[in-house]
Design a protein around this motif. Sequence first.
Motif, PDB file in Angstrom:
ATOM      1  N   ASP A 159       0.854  -1.182   0.000  1.00 58.29           N
ATOM      2  CA  ASP A 159       0.000   0.000   0.000  1.00 58.29           C
ATOM      3  C   ASP A 159       0.892   1.234   0.000  1.00 58.29           C
ATOM      4  N   THR A 160       0.832   2.051  -1.063  1.00 57.26           N
ATOM      5  CA  THR A 160       1.746   3.194  -1.154  1.00 57.26           C
ATOM      6  C   THR A 160       1.456   4.267  -0.118  1.00 57.26           C
ATOM      7  N   GLY A 161       0.220   4.290   0.409  1.00 57.23           N
ATOM      8  CA  GLY A 161      -0.118   5.249   1.455  1.00 57.23           C
ATOM      9  C   GLY A 161       0.248   4.769   2.836  1.00 57.23           C
ATOM     10  N   GLN A 162       0.359   3.450   2.999  1.00 61.85           N
ATOM     11  CA  GLN A 162       0.753   2.831   4.269  1.00 61.85           C
ATOM     12  C   GLN A 162       1.683   1.669   3.938  1.00 61.85           C
ATOM     13  N   PRO A 163       2.937   1.966   3.601  1.00 64.44           N
ATOM     14  CA  PRO A 163       3.830   0.957   3.023  1.00 64.44           C
ATOM     15  C   PRO A 163       4.140  -0.238   3.923  1.00 64.44           C
ATOM     16  N   SER A 164       3.945  -0.093   5.230  1.00 62.62           N
ATOM     17  CA  SER A 164       4.173  -1.245   6.108  1.00 62.62           C
ATOM     18  C   SER A 164       3.091  -2.303   5.943  1.00 62.62           C
ATOM     19  N   SER A 165       1.982  -1.949   5.251  1.00 65.06           N
ATOM     20  CA  SER A 165       0.910  -2.896   4.973  1.00 65.06           C
ATOM     21  C   SER A 165       1.253  -3.663   3.704  1.00 65.06           C
ATOM     22  N   ILE A 166       1.714  -4.900   3.879  1.00 63.75           N
ATOM     23  CA  ILE A 166       2.170  -5.725   2.757  1.00 63.75           C
ATOM     24  C   ILE A 166       1.428  -7.054   2.784  1.00 63.75           C
ATOM     25  N   SER A 167       0.829  -7.424   1.663  1.00 62.49           N
ATOM     26  CA  SER A 167       0.211  -8.741   1.533  1.00 62.49           C
ATOM     27  C   SER A 167       0.956  -9.546   0.483  1.00 62.49           C
ATOM     28  N   THR A 168       0.835 -10.871   0.562  1.00 61.87           N
ATOM     29  CA  THR A 168       1.616 -11.772  -0.287  1.00 61.87           C
ATOM     30  C   THR A 168       0.705 -12.737  -1.020  1.00 61.87           C
TER      31      THR A 168
END
Length: 358
Positions: A159-168
Amino acid sequence: QEVTTGMVLLDTRIARFVTSDTFEGIIISSINKGKEKARIAIGAAAGTELAANDGLVFVTGTERNDAAGAPVWSLLAYDADAGKLRWSLDLAAIPGSPVYSGGGVYVADASGVVTAVNATDGTVRWQQPLPDGTKPVELAIDATKLFVTTASGQLLIVDTGQPSSISTLTPPVGSSYWSPVVIGQTLVVAATRFDESAGGRPAATISAFDLANANTRLWIRSYTGDVGRLVTCAGRLFTTIPVQRRSFDTSSPYGPVQIDLQTGAVIWTYEYISAGFGDIVPVTSSPPLLAVSSAGHVLYGIHPETGVSSWAMGSLAIVRMVASESGTLYAVLDDGTLISILPAPSSVTPIVSPHNRY
């Protein structure tokens, strides 16, 4: 002989990343006459695709070494008119190619860090480490999400607005995801099998996921051979897939197709098939068309809604191609020649000749 490995258009300029025996770097030319405007020497990084916006060309590479003689890897922005360096940002490790969206430039390096910067001045917006052990390969971006393919075959969604939010997303066993595209809230991604120990078929798959519903898989389609890069045009999905029209065909011909975004079914298959095709290039001018070159050195213009042939042009060994907003095609041939092709206003014109060769 020059080899072009990256190519991008900017208003009245065309920029290419070129490698030859005597030069490696960016060549910027006029789109009108093809006259060279600037030549920028830069060592190639892991990826040599270029990004561009508002008169700037973005590239990764190296211009200098450190005290120990090792290359210093950077993200760089050059003025497309004069070829002068506007800004640069040093990176921790060798990077892949940059992508641009919404005033930002994004790049991932071999240390497993994604960096986002302001396109105008190179100031860092954020830096985000990817999960431990991740080796990024390729980036793609839409309005709010960054898609990272990895050496292990996974696809990470940042998520470019919340980069720590990463899904795989994990691909089929023995396969590697590549070529992600987004249409609305649907993510579509191809996968190619790389592990022969997995056995059997399919050699490739295309899958669709619902980004608005926790990345739920919508469908998956399997193919007996490799598929081409996925492209979108006017909300439709296109690629090339293996096509066997006759039971006695022993070769592995391919054909451009439109794929139904809802089901993955093939809507139409182009009437001509070939031993291979280059990347499909959407032309969004009126009327819109798809341009694609074949292994037989034929350039085809295809109506995107029906798959009907608009025109064909032979004896063009095209290795790279881009389209302008006005509908002009710019292509690099296998001998390094850069040409421009202006399709006629009527889509029924069968053959269109290049109007400039340079």
